[in-house]
Design a protein around this motif. Structure first.
Motif, PDB file in Angstrom:
ATOM      1  N   SER A 191       0.832  -1.199   0.000  1.00 15.16           N
ATOM      2  CA  SER A 191       0.000   0.000   0.000  1.00 15.16           C
ATOM      3  C   SER A 191       0.869   1.252   0.000  1.00 15.16           C
ATOM      4  CB  SER A 191      -0.907   0.007   1.233  1.00 15.16           C
ATOM      5  OG  SER A 191      -1.576   1.246   1.366  1.00 15.16           O
ATOM      6  N   ILE A 192       0.579   2.192  -0.927  1.00 19.15           N
ATOM      7  CA  ILE A 192       1.204   3.512  -0.857  1.00 19.15           C
ATOM      8  C   ILE A 192       0.365   4.328   0.117  1.00 19.15           C
ATOM      9  CG2 ILE A 192       1.896   5.565  -2.132  1.00 19.15           C
ATOM     10  CD1 ILE A 192       2.021   3.878  -4.651  1.00 19.15           C
ATOM     11  N   ASP A 193       0.860   4.477   1.339  1.00 24.95           N
ATOM     12  CA  ASP A 193       0.078   5.101   2.408  1.00 24.95           C
ATOM     13  C   ASP A 193       0.114   6.622   2.355  1.00 24.95           C
ATOM     14  OD1 ASP A 193      -0.688   2.670   3.387  1.00 24.95           O
ATOM     15  OD2 ASP A 193       0.878   2.571   4.913  1.00 24.95           O
ATOM     16  N   ASN A 194       1.256   7.175   1.991  1.00 23.90           N
ATOM     17  CA  ASN A 194       1.386   8.630   2.065  1.00 23.90           C
ATOM     18  C   ASN A 194       2.440   9.113   1.079  1.00 23.90           C
ATOM     19  OD1 ASN A 194       0.734  11.195   3.497  1.00 23.90           O
ATOM     20  ND2 ASN A 194       2.915  11.130   3.974  1.00 23.90           N
ATOM     21  N   VAL A 195       2.207  10.311   0.541  1.00 24.34           N
ATOM     22  CA  VAL A 195       3.193  10.977  -0.309  1.00 24.34           C
ATOM     23  C   VAL A 195       3.372  12.394   0.205  1.00 24.34           C
ATOM     24  CG1 VAL A 195       3.786  11.762  -2.623  1.00 24.34           C
ATOM     25  CG2 VAL A 195       2.560   9.605  -2.326  1.00 24.34           C
ATOM     26  N   ALA A 196       4.587  12.751   0.549  1.00 22.76           N
ATOM     27  CA  ALA A 196       4.915  14.117   0.969  1.00 22.76           C
ATOM     28  C   ALA A 196       5.923  14.692  -0.015  1.00 22.76           C
ATOM     29  CB  ALA A 196       5.487  14.126   2.381  1.00 22.76           C
ATOM     30  N   VAL A 197       5.775  15.965  -0.345  1.00 25.65           N
ATOM     31  CA  VAL A 197       6.673  16.589  -1.312  1.00 25.65           C
ATOM     32  C   VAL A 197       7.289  17.846  -0.718  1.00 25.65           C
ATOM     33  CG1 VAL A 197       5.438  15.689  -3.309  1.00 25.65           C
ATOM     34  CG2 VAL A 197       4.793  17.903  -2.376  1.00 25.65           C
ATOM     35  N   ALA A 198       8.493  18.133  -1.130  1.00 24.44           N
ATOM     36  CA  ALA A 198       9.187  19.370  -0.755  1.00 24.44           C
ATOM     37  C   ALA A 198       9.963  19.842  -1.976  1.00 24.44           C
ATOM     38  CB  ALA A 198      10.125  19.129   0.421  1.00 24.44           C
ATOM     39  N   ARG A 199      10.101  21.140  -2.121  1.00 27.03           N
ATOM     40  CA  ARG A 199      10.788  21.658  -3.301  1.00 27.03           C
ATOM     41  C   ARG A 199      12.296  21.603  -3.112  1.00 27.03           C
ATOM     42  NH1 ARG A 199      11.857  27.582  -3.095  1.00 27.03           N
ATOM     43  NH2 ARG A 199      11.247  28.390  -1.070  1.00 27.03           N
ATOM     44  N   ILE A 200      12.987  21.288  -4.191  1.00 28.95           N
ATOM     45  CA  ILE A 200      14.433  21.364  -4.265  1.00 28.95           C
ATOM     46  C   ILE A 200      14.773  22.086  -5.560  1.00 28.95           C
ATOM     47  CG2 ILE A 200      14.880  19.307  -2.866  1.00 28.95           C
ATOM     48  CD1 ILE A 200      15.173  17.701  -5.416  1.00 28.95           C
ATOM     49  N   SER A 201      16.048  22.370  -5.788  1.00 28.37           N
ATOM     50  CA  SER A 201      16.414  23.195  -6.935  1.00 28.37           C
ATOM     51  C   SER A 201      16.026  22.570  -8.272  1.00 28.37           C
ATOM     52  CB  SER A 201      17.920  23.473  -6.913  1.00 28.37           C
ATOM     53  OG  SER A 201      18.656  22.252  -6.940  1.00 28.37           O
ATOM     54  N   SER A 202      16.037  21.240  -8.349  1.00 28.89           N
ATOM     55  CA  SER A 202      15.733  20.573  -9.612  1.00 28.89           C
ATOM     56  C   SER A 202      14.258  20.249  -9.789  1.00 28.89           C
ATOM     57  CB  SER A 202      16.537  19.270  -9.718  1.00 28.89           C
ATOM     58  OG  SER A 202      16.182  18.383  -8.670  1.00 28.89           O
ATOM     59  N   GLY A 203      13.462  20.524  -8.781  1.00 26.71           N
ATOM     60  CA  GLY A 203      12.042  20.191  -8.856  1.00 26.71           C
ATOM     61  C   GLY A 203      11.490  19.824  -7.502  1.00 26.71           C
ATOM     62  N   ALA A 204      11.356  18.503  -7.222  1.00 22.53           N
ATOM     63  CA  ALA A 204      10.727  18.075  -5.979  1.00 22.53           C
ATOM     64  C   ALA A 204      11.466  16.901  -5.371  1.00 22.53           C
ATOM     65  CB  ALA A 204       9.272  17.700  -6.221  1.00 22.53           C
ATOM     66  N   GLU A 205      11.462  16.866  -4.049  1.00 20.54           N
ATOM     67  CA  GLU A 205      11.881  15.681  -3.313  1.00 20.54           C
ATOM     68  C   GLU A 205      10.610  14.981  -2.860  1.00 20.54           C
ATOM     69  OE1 GLU A 205      15.368  15.216  -0.323  1.00 20.54           O
ATOM     70  OE2 GLU A 205      13.581  15.608   0.891  1.00 20.54           O
ATOM     71  N   ILE A 206      10.444  13.741  -3.276  1.00 21.39           N
ATOM     72  CA  ILE A 206       9.209  13.001  -3.034  1.00 21.39           C
ATOM     73  C   ILE A 206       9.473  11.912  -2.001  1.00 21.39           C
ATOM     74  CG2 ILE A 206       7.404  11.607  -4.101  1.00 21.39           C
ATOM     75  CD1 ILE A 206       8.048  13.038  -6.735  1.00 21.39           C
ATOM     76  N   ASP A 207       8.714  11.944  -0.925  1.00 20.61           N
ATOM     77  CA  ASP A 207       8.856  10.995   0.180  1.00 20.61           C
ATOM     78  C   ASP A 207       7.602  10.124   0.222  1.00 20.61           C
ATOM     79  OD1 ASP A 207       9.158   9.629   2.544  1.00 20.61           O
ATOM     80  OD2 ASP A 207       9.726  11.355   3.742  1.00 20.61           O
ATOM     81  N   LEU A 208       7.756   8.844  -0.089  1.00 21.12           N
ATOM     82  CA  LEU A 208       6.629   7.926  -0.124  1.00 21.12           C
ATOM     83  C   LEU A 208       6.730   6.928   1.028  1.00 21.12           C
ATOM     84  CD1 LEU A 208       7.918   8.004  -3.381  1.00 21.12           C
ATOM     85  CD2 LEU A 208       5.521   7.374  -3.697  1.00 21.12           C
ATOM     86  N   THR A 209       5.626   6.709   1.725  1.00 20.43           N
ATOM     87  CA  THR A 209       5.549   5.681   2.757  1.00 20.43           C
ATOM     88  C   THR A 209       4.793   4.495   2.184  1.00 20.43           C
ATOM     89  OG1 THR A 209       5.539   7.325   4.526  1.00 20.43           O
ATOM     90  CG2 THR A 209       4.778   5.118   5.082  1.00 20.43           C
ATOM     91  N   ILE A 210       5.448   3.335   2.154  1.00 18.86           N
ATOM     92  CA  ILE A 210       4.863   2.119   1.582  1.00 18.86           C
ATOM     93  C   ILE A 210       4.815   1.054   2.668  1.00 18.86           C
ATOM     94  CG2 ILE A 210       5.104   0.331  -0.176  1.00 18.86           C
ATOM     95  CD1 ILE A 210       6.542   2.396  -1.899  1.00 18.86           C
ATOM     96  N   THR A 211       3.646   0.444   2.853  1.00 25.49           N
ATOM     97  CA  THR A 211       3.433  -0.557   3.898  1.00 25.49           C
ATOM     98  C   THR A 211       3.019  -1.875   3.266  1.00 25.49           C
ATOM     99  OG1 THR A 211       2.731   1.132   5.477  1.00 25.49           O
ATOM    100  CG2 THR A 211       2.124  -1.131   5.984  1.00 25.49           C
ATOM    101  N   ASN A 212       3.573  -2.966   3.796  1.00 26.22           N
ATOM    102  CA  ASN A 212       3.157  -4.298   3.363  1.00 26.22           C
ATOM    103  C   ASN A 212       1.989  -4.749   4.227  1.00 26.22           C
ATOM    104  OD1 ASN A 212       2.804  -6.911   2.515  1.00 26.22           O
ATOM    105  ND2 ASN A 212       4.966  -7.485   2.679  1.00 26.22           N
ATOM    106  N   MET A 213       0.774  -4.647   3.672  1.00 28.08           N
ATOM    107  CA  MET A 213      -0.431  -5.059   4.384  1.00 28.08           C
ATOM    108  C   MET A 213      -0.737  -6.535   4.167  1.00 28.08           C
ATOM    109  SD  MET A 213      -1.433  -2.075   5.580  1.00 28.08           S
ATOM    110  CE  MET A 213      -3.163  -2.306   5.981  1.00 28.08           C
ATOM    111  N   GLY A 214       0.026  -7.186   3.277  1.00 26.79           N
ATOM    112  CA  GLY A 214      -0.282  -8.553   2.896  1.00 26.79           C
ATOM    113  C   GLY A 214       0.347  -9.602   3.791  1.00 26.79           C
TER     114      GLY A 214
END
Length: 545
Positions: A191-214
């Motif tokens: 499961s992709i539980d959460n996506v957080a973004v922050a700006r950096i000089s080249s565009g975005a830093e993307i922080d994804l939280t992934i959980t194994n629910m299975g």
């Protein structure tokens, strides 16, 4: 629930008469009682047919508190039926399709509306405690009960068909109408539980939280970050990033942080996993900032207005090369968040808008100001003794922030240095600041030593528009006062740029003239900066023709 043999026989007989089958097992599968944001029209109940055959609902009803909801039609094996209070939105009142569909006013035109059209009924669910019971031919066959409100906007789900265990949804959206319950264990379920973004000089830093629910470990699973068409959210466009995830064991989560080059100001993206047993949580759309972000920044703050000025204000600046339309922006400090404007507003490229505590007081003090003047419905008080002011865009991304520890008297403002270092601020040169104009800023020195840079070193102030001035850039330590003077080669002061100043600007321009405004002859001159009692530095500059 106990079904006595006589009642069981009666139930089988009725089901047979209805054309049903004992292998058609309809249950109350999910209930949303604590509706999002107290919007009671968003309450709903989900039924699920876990059997092998179709189920006739002709002699079925739901009991919700003291209400009875008759059912009709049939349910295919493995299908869901939603019973909701309102299907489509009406004006400011949302309906089921508003939140769990695409708010088009039509059912079935998107992948999130792939199950049968919900049934509308009149009922009311109690947030704090209650139950929903399915009655088939007079027999109670399935119930979901709850004894607490739980989280706002989160449903109660049956863990597995045929079992009585009920849990609150763990889906990122709070519920799973028309899909397998989030608390139902599946063999393979990342499961992709959460996506957080922050700006950096080249565009975005993307922080994804992934959980194994299975139940099984996630091995060799693939993650893509792709462009998305907001008009067609089910589509996947250009692949911007891809990776193979590390092994993820059952019940564990991992954070994946990726820098992604993104053009423009914003871009609609989607993070997607290769499909598994629960496709619903394999995708998550989001908006990320691009290289041209932010489209709006903080420029100047009046934190301590004094008579005759009676209004605090915050100046915003559009640093883009195009005009931009703003809506849904917010201001926040350490303790509060307010909406900037309920309506849209436009700021032209390179121009300003001012947020004011009192628009009448602002215009009276600054009658020549040209540009949008916006008075928010509720003002974010600017603390005199310091605060952190944050500018937040409609997607929750911090566009800019400024932290100050004091306020200036006599209506001097905190102002950002134009074209200076990112986030470099100082005191306005003039009382009242410069709302709507280029900031003129004095920096409170905090460097450890004096430094002085002159560019160009050789300049020709002859009025031809090329190198007519030289720019003197300063770094200075704390001192009692500062002097910045130009000397000729005979040691005579020809120009005083700062004399016994309490503070100094970051940059000064010299046009090759003396204090009387006369053009000086070609030759070598000395620029001398002194921080009284601390340090001094001097550099040569050449006037040429």
């Amino acid at each position: 629930m106990v079904i006595r043999p006589a009642r069981l026989v009666a139930l089988f007989a009725v089901l047979a008469a209805l054309g049903g089958d004992v292998r058609a097992a309809v249950e109350v599968n999910e209930v949303l009682a604590n509706e999002p944001n107290s919007q009671t029209t968003l309450e709903w109940v989900e039924l699920y047919n876990s059997g092998e055959n179709s189920a006739n609902l002709g002699l079925c009803q739901l009991t919700v508190g003291g209400s009875s909801v008759p059912l009709s039609g049939s349910m295919d094996p493995g299908s869901y039926l939603i019973i909701c209070r309102q299907l489509f939105g009406s004006g400011s009142t949302p309906g089921f399709e508003t939140v769990w569909g695409n708010n088009s006013g039509v059912w079935g035109d998107t992948s999130t509306e792939s199950y049968p059209q919900p049934m509308v009924a009149s009922f009311s669910l109690n947030n704090g405690a209650g139950s929903v019971t399915l009655i088939q031919a007079g027999v109670d066959t399935s119930t979901i009960s709850w004894s607490e409100a739980g989280k706002d906007g989160y449903s109660w789900e049956r863990v597995q068909p045929g079992l009585n265990e009920i849990k609150q949804s763990v889906d990122y959206s709070g519920s799973t109408p028309g899909f397998v319950n989030s608390v139902t264990p599946l063999q393979n379920d990342l499961s992709i539980d959460n996506v957080a973004v922050a700006r950096i000089s080249s565009g975005a830093e993307i922080d994804l939280t992934i959980t194994n629910m299975g139940i099984n470990s996630g091995v060799d699973r693939k993650l893509l970050i792709c462009a998305m068409n907001p008009v067609m959210p089910d589509s996947i466009g250009e692949i911007l990033d891809s990776l193979t995830l590390p092994v993820l064991y059952s019940g564990f989560s991992t954070d994946i942080v990726r820098p992604v080059a993104i053009s423009g100001v914003y871009r609609y993206l989607i993070a997607t996993l290769d499909a598994d047993d629960r496709v619903r949580n394999n995708r998550k759309p989001f908006v990320a900032p691009g290289v041209n972000f932010p489209p709006l920044i903080l420029s100047e703050l009046m934190t301590k207005p004094q008579l005759p000025l009676t209004s605090e204000w915050i100046e915003l600046y559009n640093p883009l090369t195009i005009a931009f339309l703003y809506q849904g922006w917010q201001l926040a400090d350490l303790s509060d968040t307010v909406s900037i404007s309920a309506s849209q507003f436009i700021v032209d490229a390179g121009y300003y808008a001012v947020l004011v505590e009192d628009s009448n007081a602002f215009r009276q003090f600054y009658p020549e100001f040209q540009g949008p003047v916006i008075q928010p419905a509720r003002w974010l008080t600017l603390n005199n003794d310091g605060d952190v002011i944050r500018l937040i865009d409609p997607y929750g991304i911090e566009a800019d922030s400024f932290s100050y520890t004091k306020s200036y008297d006599s209506n001097y403002t905190w102002a950002r240095v134009p074209g200076g270092k990112t986030g470099e601020w100082g005191r306005s040169v003039v009382s009242g600041g410069t709302p709507g104009g280029v900031n003129d800023v004095i920096i409170e020195p905090n460097d450890q030593r004096v430094s002085l840079t002159i560019s160009p070193h050789v300049f020709s102030p002859d009025g031809d528009g090329y190198q007519d001035v030289t720019v003197i850039t300063l770094e200075a330590p704390q001192a009692s006062n500062y002097t910045l003077k130009i000397y000729d080669r005979d040691g005579r002061v020809v120009r005083t740029l700062a004399g016994s100043a309490e503070l100094v600007r970051r940059t000064y321009e010299w046009d090759g003239r003396d204090d009387s405004g006369r053009r000086l002859p070609i030759g070598i001159y000395i620029c001398y900066l002194e921080a009284a009692g601390v340090e001094s530095v001097k550099k040569s500059v050449v006037i040429a023709r």
